[in-house]
Design a protein around this motif. Structure first.
Motif, PDB file in Angstrom:
ATOM      1  N   VAL A  68      56.379  47.024  42.565  1.00  0.00           N
ATOM      2  CA  VAL A  68      56.284  47.445  41.179  1.00  0.00           C
ATOM      3  C   VAL A  68      57.194  48.652  40.989  1.00  0.00           C
ATOM      4  O   VAL A  68      57.890  48.777  39.993  1.00  0.00           O
ATOM      5  CB  VAL A  68      54.823  47.790  40.797  1.00  0.00           C
TER       6      VAL A  68
ATOM      7  N   THR B 235      44.544  35.346  43.108  1.00  0.00           N
ATOM      8  CA  THR B 235      44.997  36.554  43.800  1.00  0.00           C
ATOM      9  C   THR B 235      45.506  36.239  45.196  1.00  0.00           C
ATOM     10  O   THR B 235      46.408  36.906  45.695  1.00  0.00           O
ATOM     11  CB  THR B 235      43.879  37.616  43.882  1.00  0.00           C
TER      12      THR B 235
ATOM     13  N   ARG C 225      52.253  45.193  44.313  1.00  0.00           N
ATOM     14  CA  ARG C 225      51.252  44.292  43.730  1.00  0.00           C
ATOM     15  C   ARG C 225      51.141  43.087  44.655  1.00  0.00           C
ATOM     16  O   ARG C 225      52.154  42.562  45.113  1.00  0.00           O
ATOM     17  CB  ARG C 225      51.705  43.841  42.341  1.00  0.00           C
TER      18      ARG C 225
ATOM     19  N   LEU D  51      45.359  51.605  41.747  1.00  0.00           N
ATOM     20  CA  LEU D  51      45.576  51.855  40.330  1.00  0.00           C
ATOM     21  C   LEU D  51      44.661  50.929  39.516  1.00  0.00           C
ATOM     22  O   LEU D  51      44.156  49.932  40.023  1.00  0.00           O
ATOM     23  CB  LEU D  51      47.043  51.637  39.982  1.00  0.00           C
ATOM     24  N   SER D  52      44.474  51.255  38.254  1.00  0.00           N
ATOM     25  CA  SER D  52      43.515  50.519  37.420  1.00  0.00           C
ATOM     26  C   SER D  52      43.878  49.037  37.266  1.00  0.00           C
ATOM     27  O   SER D  52      43.002  48.213  37.046  1.00  0.00           O
ATOM     28  CB  SER D  52      43.396  51.179  36.044  1.00  0.00           C
ATOM     29  N   ASN D  53      45.135  48.687  37.398  1.00  0.00           N
ATOM     30  CA  ASN D  53      45.539  47.282  37.260  1.00  0.00           C
ATOM     31  C   ASN D  53      45.525  46.533  38.594  1.00  0.00           C
ATOM     32  O   ASN D  53      45.966  45.395  38.679  1.00  0.00           O
ATOM     33  CB  ASN D  53      46.924  47.189  36.621  1.00  0.00           C
ATOM     34  N   GLY D  54      45.065  47.184  39.677  1.00  0.00           N
ATOM     35  CA  GLY D  54      44.984  46.537  40.981  1.00  0.00           C
ATOM     36  C   GLY D  54      46.171  46.815  41.889  1.00  0.00           C
ATOM     37  O   GLY D  54      46.152  46.450  43.063  1.00  0.00           O
ATOM     38  N   ASP D  55      47.233  47.426  41.358  1.00  0.00           N
ATOM     39  CA  ASP D  55      48.383  47.778  42.189  1.00  0.00           C
ATOM     40  C   ASP D  55      47.989  48.866  43.183  1.00  0.00           C
ATOM     41  O   ASP D  55      47.013  49.589  42.969  1.00  0.00           O
ATOM     42  CB  ASP D  55      49.549  48.279  41.327  1.00  0.00           C
ATOM     43  N   LYS D  56      48.765  48.982  44.257  1.00  0.00           N
ATOM     44  CA  LYS D  56      48.503  49.999  45.279  1.00  0.00           C
ATOM     45  C   LYS D  56      49.660  50.976  45.336  1.00  0.00           C
ATOM     46  O   LYS D  56      50.823  50.581  45.331  1.00  0.00           O
ATOM     47  CB  LYS D  56      48.323  49.340  46.643  1.00  0.00           C
TER      48      LYS D  56
END
Length: 164
Positions: free
Chosen positions: A27, A19, A48, A80-85
């Protein structure tokens, strides 16, 4: 059990290194908004691998006192659930904000990326038809000329229905 804990620990350390290595990317970039007078326009930016984000509105901050007084509001991040902001910018469709220039910037460490310039376009009420002239050639033929009506953004109306 110790072996399992060591494996999990190694996995987490590797994940942390992965990370850290991700460069910030968009995104979803904000899009130009076309709306009508007195509605609310919404812009959003999703990144991301970014540490943070900021908006630029007409070469200034949307959170300055003048913009806040007009009802401009920036919020986020929402994770967001996938780690995006996800970051939002909302602004009222007012005459003085028509044709505003908006940019989302994302950053991480020394890297700052702009989204590209987008705009708020407000369609207002139509202006009046002006400069009308009528020249009658005979009982069945005449020439009609006029200046077309336009909206707040000075976009001329292109198609007409003329009833006689």
């Amino acid at each position: 059990q110790r072996v399992r804990m060591m494996i999990v620990l190694v996995f987490l350390l590797q994940l942390q290194d992965i990370t850290k290595a991700i460069d910030p990317v968009f995104v979803e970039r904000p899009q130009t908004v076309h709306t009508i007078l007195n509605k609310t326009a919404y812009f959003q930016c999703i990144c991301r691998g970014c540490v943070g984000q900021f908006w630029e509105l007409n070469k200034g901050s949307p959170s300055n006192a003048q913009n806040k007084a007009k009802g401009v509001d920036a919020d986020g991040p929402y994770f967001l659930s996938n780690g995006d902001k996800l970051y939002n910018l909302s602004m009222p469709a007012l005459n003085e904000l028509n044709n505003s220039n908006i940019t989302c910037y994302i950053y991480k460490d020394a890297t700052t990326l702009p989204s590209g310039l987008v705009h708020l376009h407000i369609q207002g009420f139509l202006s009046q038809v002006s400069n009308t002239t009528i020249v009658q050639f005979n009982i069945t033929t005449f020439k009609l000329s006029f200046s077309a009506p336009f909206t707040l953004a000075n976009v001329s109306i292109l198609y007409y229905i003329i009833e006689i």
